[in-house]
Motif scaffolding. Structure first.
Motif, mmCIF file in Angstrom:
data_model
loop_
_atom_site.group_PDB
_atom_site.id
_atom_site.type_symbol
_atom_site.label_atom_id
_atom_site.label_comp_id
_atom_site.label_asym_id
_atom_site.label_seq_id
_atom_site.Cartn_x
_atom_site.Cartn_y
_atom_site.Cartn_z
ATOM 1 N N ILE A 170 -6.878 -3.969 0.847
ATOM 2 C CA ILE A 170 -7.643 -3.633 2.049
ATOM 3 C C ILE A 170 -8.821 -4.590 2.212
ATOM 4 O O ILE A 170 -9.108 -5.068 3.315
ATOM 5 C CB ILE A 170 -8.129 -2.171 1.977
ATOM 6 N N TYR A 171 -9.487 -4.894 1.107
ATOM 7 C CA TYR A 171 -10.611 -5.827 1.140
ATOM 8 C C TYR A 171 -10.135 -7.216 1.558
ATOM 9 O O TYR A 171 -10.835 -7.935 2.292
ATOM 10 C CB TYR A 171 -11.275 -5.877 -0.233
ATOM 11 N N GLY A 222 -14.883 -4.067 -8.902
ATOM 12 C CA GLY A 222 -13.678 -3.663 -9.628
ATOM 13 C C GLY A 222 -13.957 -3.385 -11.095
ATOM 14 O O GLY A 222 -13.474 -2.390 -11.661
ATOM 15 N N THR A 251 -7.014 5.227 -11.216
ATOM 16 C CA THR A 251 -8.050 4.202 -11.048
ATOM 17 C C THR A 251 -7.436 2.848 -10.766
ATOM 18 O O THR A 251 -7.862 2.126 -9.852
ATOM 19 C CB THR A 251 -8.927 4.123 -12.305
ATOM 20 N N ALA A 293 -5.832 2.887 -7.239
ATOM 21 C CA ALA A 293 -6.845 2.885 -6.181
ATOM 22 C C ALA A 293 -7.523 1.517 -6.081
ATOM 23 O O ALA A 293 -7.776 1.006 -4.978
ATOM 24 C CB ALA A 293 -7.884 3.967 -6.450
ATOM 25 N N LEU A 294 -7.809 0.914 -7.237
ATOM 26 C CA LEU A 294 -8.468 -0.392 -7.250
ATOM 27 C C LEU A 294 -7.552 -1.463 -6.671
ATOM 28 O O LEU A 294 -7.997 -2.336 -5.905
ATOM 29 C CB LEU A 294 -8.864 -0.753 -8.682
ATOM 30 N N TYR A 295 -6.279 -1.406 -6.997
ATOM 31 C CA TYR A 295 -5.310 -2.373 -6.485
ATOM 32 C C TYR A 295 -5.173 -2.234 -4.968
ATOM 33 O O TYR A 295 -5.123 -3.234 -4.241
ATOM 34 C CB TYR A 295 -3.966 -2.145 -7.165
ATOM 35 N N SER A 296 -5.130 -0.998 -4.492
ATOM 36 C CA SER A 296 -5.037 -0.754 -3.053
ATOM 37 C C SER A 296 -6.300 -1.250 -2.346
ATOM 38 O O SER A 296 -6.226 -1.859 -1.271
ATOM 39 C CB SER A 296 -4.831 0.737 -2.779
ATOM 40 N N PHE A 297 -7.459 -0.985 -2.947
ATOM 41 C CA PHE A 297 -8.713 -1.463 -2.365
ATOM 42 C C PHE A 297 -8.731 -2.983 -2.278
ATOM 43 O O PHE A 297 -9.263 -3.560 -1.322
ATOM 44 C CB PHE A 297 -9.894 -0.968 -3.188
ATOM 45 N N GLY A 298 -8.142 -3.641 -3.282
ATOM 46 C CA GLY A 298 -8.088 -5.101 -3.271
ATOM 47 C C GLY A 298 -7.352 -5.629 -2.049
ATOM 48 O O GLY A 298 -7.803 -6.590 -1.413
ATOM 49 N N LEU A 353 0.832 -1.206 0.000
ATOM 50 C CA LEU A 353 0.000 0.000 0.000
ATOM 51 C C LEU A 353 0.866 1.255 0.000
ATOM 52 O O LEU A 353 0.537 2.255 -0.662
ATOM 53 C CB LEU A 353 -0.925 0.001 1.210
ATOM 54 N N PHE A 409 -16.301 -8.226 -4.845
ATOM 55 C CA PHE A 409 -15.075 -7.484 -5.150
ATOM 56 C C PHE A 409 -14.839 -7.369 -6.652
ATOM 57 O O PHE A 409 -14.541 -6.278 -7.161
ATOM 58 C CB PHE A 409 -13.873 -8.152 -4.484
#
Length: 316
Positions: free
Chosen positions: A45-46, A171, A35, A38-43, A8, A167
């Motif tokens: 965290i999820y 995405g 995008t 952010a999507l990779y980081s959200f992955g 992250l 997820f």
């Protein structure tokens, strides 16, 4: 956990470095890099949330699914390198950013998949160690009935699939909304509406299987077939000569998400049918009843006594 924080941190550095050197952000390529990052980081965290949830629920299947999800993030990280390279090249050609931005970004983009690969290996080892522990917990909760354990395993697989469905659908949708659809047309509005509708459908899918509602499961399965048709339609538009140009900035990653989501939906439909077939066979009380610590101690003591008695009988 530490590897996730490092990943992250690298993603945040790449994002900040890109934004600082960006002169203007009107081009679609300028939206692509933030995008993806952010999507990779959200992955990640999820994934952390799902790890906590899997440990709390003692769901071995979800832990194994997280290992597979990590492999997916590894592949997406490799795809991300090429797409960010192409986007940076377009921005440099248009004078929207400095020509040194890619040279400063590339080493970190290569390091990230390596860290994810290491994390996947470590997570696989941990999942293997947790398997026996969680199997013993399921034995205490379900008893030694092999058929009931198989039904409970099918239920665990189904619940884990719903979480991963969410997820990958999210995405795909985020990439479409940010990178592809720039106009407030009907497709854009319908896609926004689809996000809360999808959350409600997945929540109902979990609720219906817990309550063993056959009518509800039939409706959910039909909705899953509709979702399959939606993603097949999107894949057609992504490669159709008439519409492929609007998907070009994010087509590789959107194709990856669409294919993975289609595979998950097919597996989810099959599992939903098996779960529906298991209705009214004694599983519902085991799913909905949570044992107290005192009950778990009593069950463990009974199991130990039973095991000792069985051993004594074998000796006799």
């Amino acid at each position: 956990m530490d590897l996730t924080i490092v990943t992250l941190g690298l993603q945040c550095y790449i994002f900040a470095n890109f934004q600082i050197q960006l002169h203007y952000g009107d081009a679609p390529a300028a939206k692509t890099i933030p995008t993806f990052l952010a999507l990779y980081s959200f992955g990640f965290i999820y994934e952390l949330v799902l790890v906590y949830d899997a440990l709390r629920m003692k769901n071995t299947i979800q832990v194994i699914g997280l290992c597979a999800c990590n492999v997916g993030l590894l592949i997406y990280g490799a795809v991300q390198v090429r797409q960010i390279h192409n986007a940076a090249g377009v921005l440099v050609d248009n004078g929207a950013t400095n020509d040194r931005v890619w040279g400063e970004t590339e080493p970190f983009l290569i390091i990230i998949p390596c860290i994810v690969a290491l994390g996947t290996i470590l997570m696989t080892f941990v999942a293997w160690k947790l398997y026996d522990e969680f199997a013993w917990t399921i034995y205490k909760h379900i008893s030694a009935d092999l058929r009931m354990k198989r039904r409970y395993l099918t239920y665990q697989i189904y619940i884990a699939l719903l979480k991963f469905d969410f997820f990958f659908f999210l995405g795909f949708t985020v990439q479409f909304l940010v990178v592809v659809s720039a106009n407030l047309d009907a497709e854009f509005i319908l896609t926004i509406i689809a996000i809360p509708v999808t959350i409600i459908i997945l929540a109902c899918a979990a609720l219906f299987v817990r309550r063993e509602s056959m009518f509800g499961m039939v409706v959910i399965i039909l909705l899953f077939f509709a979702a399959m048709a939606y993603f097949c339609f999107k894949l057609y538009r992504m490669y159709s000569p008439a519409t492929f140009t609007q998907y070009l900035p994010a087509r590789p990653s959107m194709t990856f998400f669409a294919v993975i989501t289609l595979m998950l939906i097919v597996i989810t439909i099959i599992n939903a049918c098996i779960c529906a077939n298991n209705f009214n066979r004694g599983l519902r009380p085991h799913i909905n009843k949570k044992k107290t610590p005192e009950e778990e101690k009593t069950t463990e003591l009974s199991s130990n006594i039973g095991g000792a008695a069985a051993s004594r009988m074998m000796i006799d």
